[in-house]
Design a protein around this motif. Structure first.
Motif, PDB file in Angstrom:
ATOM      1  N   ALA A  78       0.790  -1.384  -0.118  1.00 36.85           N
ATOM      2  CA  ALA A  78      -0.240  -0.283  -0.246  1.00 36.85           C
ATOM      3  C   ALA A  78       1.009   0.650  -0.581  1.00 36.85           C
ATOM      4  N   PRO A  79       2.034   1.525  -1.147  1.00 31.30           N
ATOM      5  CA  PRO A  79       2.836   2.506  -1.710  1.00 31.30           C
ATOM      6  C   PRO A  79       2.064   4.279  -0.814  1.00 31.30           C
ATOM      7  N   MET A  80       2.083   4.354  -0.057  1.00 26.31           N
ATOM      8  CA  MET A  80       1.607   6.316   0.329  1.00 26.31           C
ATOM      9  C   MET A  80       0.047   5.754   1.040  1.00 26.31           C
ATOM     10  N   ALA A  81      -0.594   5.322   0.830  1.00 21.56           N
ATOM     11  CA  ALA A  81      -1.762   4.564   0.966  1.00 21.56           C
ATOM     12  C   ALA A  81      -2.461   5.828   2.422  1.00 21.56           C
ATOM     13  N   THR A  82      -3.748   6.401   1.409  1.00 18.57           N
ATOM     14  CA  THR A  82      -4.773   7.105   2.588  1.00 18.57           C
ATOM     15  C   THR A  82      -5.277   7.634   2.152  1.00 18.57           C
ATOM     16  N   PHE A  83      -6.733   7.806   2.926  1.00 19.67           N
ATOM     17  CA  PHE A  83      -8.498   8.096   2.147  1.00 19.67           C
ATOM     18  C   PHE A  83      -8.769  10.041   2.958  1.00 19.67           C
ATOM     19  N   SER A  84      -7.340  10.334   3.757  1.00 13.45           N
ATOM     20  CA  SER A  84      -7.722  12.320   3.909  1.00 13.45           C
ATOM     21  C   SER A  84      -6.787  12.392   2.426  1.00 13.45           C
ATOM     22  N   GLU A  85      -7.327  13.813   2.765  1.00 15.16           N
ATOM     23  CA  GLU A  85      -6.371  14.612   1.563  1.00 15.16           C
ATOM     24  C   GLU A  85      -5.786  15.314   1.958  1.00 15.16           C
ATOM     25  N   ASN A  86      -5.193  15.259   3.165  1.00 18.68           N
ATOM     26  CA  ASN A  86      -3.747  16.045   4.009  1.00 18.68           C
ATOM     27  C   ASN A  86      -2.615  15.139   3.408  1.00 18.68           C
ATOM     28  N   PRO A  87      -1.038  15.717   3.218  1.00 17.22           N
ATOM     29  CA  PRO A  87      -0.038  15.112   2.511  1.00 17.22           C
ATOM     30  C   PRO A  87       0.494  13.792   3.413  1.00 17.22           C
ATOM     31  N   VAL A  88       1.267  12.375   2.502  1.00 16.99           N
ATOM     32  CA  VAL A  88       1.456  11.559   2.780  1.00 16.99           C
ATOM     33  C   VAL A  88       2.474  11.408   1.467  1.00 16.99           C
ATOM     34  N   THR A  89       3.537  10.844   2.567  1.00 20.16           N
ATOM     35  CA  THR A  89       5.723  10.886   1.739  1.00 20.16           C
ATOM     36  C   THR A  89       5.493   9.135   1.856  1.00 20.16           C
ATOM     37  N   PRO A  90       6.477   8.616   1.138  1.00 22.53           N
ATOM     38  CA  PRO A  90       7.206   7.156   1.835  1.00 22.53           C
ATOM     39  C   PRO A  90       7.660   6.569   3.190  1.00 22.53           C
ATOM     40  N   PHE A  91       7.463   8.291   3.789  1.00 18.83           N
ATOM     41  CA  PHE A  91       8.771   8.204   5.569  1.00 18.83           C
ATOM     42  C   PHE A  91       7.291   8.545   6.498  1.00 18.83           C
ATOM     43  N   THR A  92       5.644   8.375   5.404  1.00 19.45           N
ATOM     44  CA  THR A  92       4.948   8.531   6.868  1.00 19.45           C
ATOM     45  C   THR A  92       4.438   7.885   7.714  1.00 19.45           C
ATOM     46  N   THR A  93       4.197   6.866   7.444  1.00 18.02           N
ATOM     47  CA  THR A  93       3.866   5.009   8.615  1.00 18.02           C
ATOM     48  C   THR A  93       5.158   5.160   9.790  1.00 18.02           C
ATOM     49  N   LEU A  94       6.493   5.410   9.218  1.00 19.80           N
ATOM     50  CA  LEU A  94       7.313   5.597  10.108  1.00 19.80           C
ATOM     51  C   LEU A  94       7.039   7.493  10.886  1.00 19.80           C
ATOM     52  N   SER A  95       6.440   8.573  10.025  1.00 20.99           N
ATOM     53  CA  SER A  95       6.594   9.679  10.809  1.00 20.99           C
ATOM     54  C   SER A  95       5.854   9.790  12.186  1.00 20.99           C
ATOM     55  N   ASN A  96       4.448   9.239  11.424  1.00 22.00           N
ATOM     56  CA  ASN A  96       3.615   8.691  12.850  1.00 22.00           C
ATOM     57  C   ASN A  96       3.695   7.991  13.872  1.00 22.00           C
ATOM     58  N   ALA A  97       4.005   6.973  14.015  1.00 24.12           N
ATOM     59  CA  ALA A  97       4.725   5.920  14.536  1.00 24.12           C
ATOM     60  C   ALA A  97       5.823   6.814  15.825  1.00 24.12           C
ATOM     61  N   ALA A  98       6.831   7.206  15.040  1.00 27.38           N
ATOM     62  CA  ALA A  98       7.582   8.192  15.731  1.00 27.38           C
ATOM     63  C   ALA A  98       6.292   9.100  16.814  1.00 27.38           C
ATOM     64  N   VAL A  99       5.543   9.775  16.694  1.00 28.39           N
ATOM     65  CA  VAL A  99       5.323  10.364  17.373  1.00 28.39           C
ATOM     66  C   VAL A  99       4.204   9.834  18.487  1.00 28.39           C
ATOM     67  N   LEU A 100       3.708   8.428  17.352  1.00 29.07           N
ATOM     68  CA  LEU A 100       2.769   7.567  18.780  1.00 29.07           C
ATOM     69  C   LEU A 100       4.320   7.461  19.556  1.00 29.07           C
ATOM     70  N   PHE A 101       5.647   7.373  19.912  1.00 28.84           N
ATOM     71  CA  PHE A 101       6.548   6.744  20.923  1.00 28.84           C
ATOM     72  C   PHE A 101       6.411   7.677  21.454  1.00 28.84           C
ATOM     73  N   ILE A 102       6.266   8.855  21.481  1.00 35.30           N
ATOM     74  CA  ILE A 102       6.224   9.498  22.787  1.00 35.30           C
ATOM     75  C   ILE A 102       5.148   9.062  24.237  1.00 35.30           C
ATOM     76  N   LEU A 103       3.681   8.331  23.581  1.00 39.25           N
ATOM     77  CA  LEU A 103       3.119   7.455  23.973  1.00 39.25           C
ATOM     78  C   LEU A 103       3.784   7.007  25.963  1.00 39.25           C
ATOM     79  N   PRO A 104       4.702   6.129  25.364  1.00 34.16           N
ATOM     80  CA  PRO A 104       5.537   5.035  26.432  1.00 34.16           C
ATOM     81  C   PRO A 104       5.913   6.163  27.793  1.00 34.16           C
ATOM     82  N   PHE A 105       6.529   7.521  27.074  1.00 34.80           N
ATOM     83  CA  PHE A 105       7.597   7.506  28.050  1.00 34.80           C
ATOM     84  C   PHE A 105       6.385   8.739  29.034  1.00 34.80           C
ATOM     85  N   ILE A 106       5.131   8.635  28.184  1.00 28.44           N
ATOM     86  CA  ILE A 106       3.519   9.713  29.283  1.00 28.44           C
ATOM     87  C   ILE A 106       3.917   8.595  30.109  1.00 28.44           C
ATOM     88  N   ILE A 107       3.125   7.792  29.912  1.00 35.77           N
ATOM     89  CA  ILE A 107       2.444   6.337  31.358  1.00 35.77           C
ATOM     90  C   ILE A 107       4.013   5.662  31.687  1.00 35.77           C
TER      91      ILE A 107
END
Length: 212
Positions: A78-107
């Motif tokens: 699913a190369p750069m798949a999205t249902f939204s109108e917002n931009p995506v790149t080949p690195f989007t899944t990884l960058s979104n995952a990096a944002v989620l990585f903040i959650l364990p620090f908060i916990i």
């Protein structure tokens, strides 16, 4: 693929390479059922820009081989798949995952603050600076019975110290010593799955902030 892989990762903390090879091969073969193959191959080639990057991150130990192969297989399926109108790149899944990585620090921080409120001496026996203690509270906690975790304790001249060095995701041994300060061995595949779901629904979180 991601959900099944995440379940296996939580259960065994190990996913065979064949798992990703099968899904990646199916994704590649599906390209050829399109009537206009060339644009799809071009799109696939652009998406696979992520491959050398994630292999490098895997080799230096920031995450495991399963995480790298998952992102490569995802780029094929699913190369750069999205249902939204917002931009995506080949690195989007990884960058979104990096944002989620903040959650364990908060916990971790909430867990440690709760222990301090209960007047638990979580740093008993340690001789460390306040800065290192705060860092330890963000990246880990004192576990009674560690499982799938890495120790962040060390002994220097007979005194307990906090060890803030980076742990290699595949070569480091899990800690089994009770009542030890640890950092959880978080299955990064869970964050990748979350990052892909966000990509489908919202696109690239970081990129959309800059564009808006």
């Amino acid at each position: 693929m991601l959900i099944v892989g995440s379940i296996i990762d939580i259960w065994k903390r190990e996913i065979h390479d064949y798992f990703w090879m099968v899904f990646g091969s199916i994704g590649f073969l599906l390209v050829f059922i399109n009537s206009d193959i060339l644009p799809h191959l071009l799109y696939l080639g652009i998406a696979l820009i992520i491959a050398p990057f994630v292999i490098f991150i895997w080799r230096i130990g920031l995450f495991g081989g399963a995480d790298a192969f998952a992102l490569i297989a995802l780029a094929v399926i699913a190369p750069m798949a999205t249902f939204s109108e917002n931009p995506v790149t080949p690195f989007t899944t990884l960058s979104n995952a990096a944002v989620l990585f903040i959650l364990p620090f908060i916990i971790n921080l909430i867990r440690n603050l709760a222990a301090l409120i209960k007047h638990e001496n979580i740093f008993e026996g340690f001789e460390e600076t306040e800065f290192k203690k705060i860092c330890a509270m963000l990246i880990g906690y004192k576990a009674k019975n560690p499982k799938f975790c890495f120790s962040i304790e060390k002994i220097e001249k007979g005194k307990k110290k906090i060890n803030l060095t980076i742990h290699h995701a595949e070569n480091e041994e899990y800690c089994t010593e009770p009542n030890t300060w640890i950092t959880p061995g978080i299955p990064y595949l869970l964050l990748i799955t979350g990052g892909f779901i966000i990509q489908l629904l919202q696109g690239d979180i970081i990129l959309s902030l800059f564009i808006k």
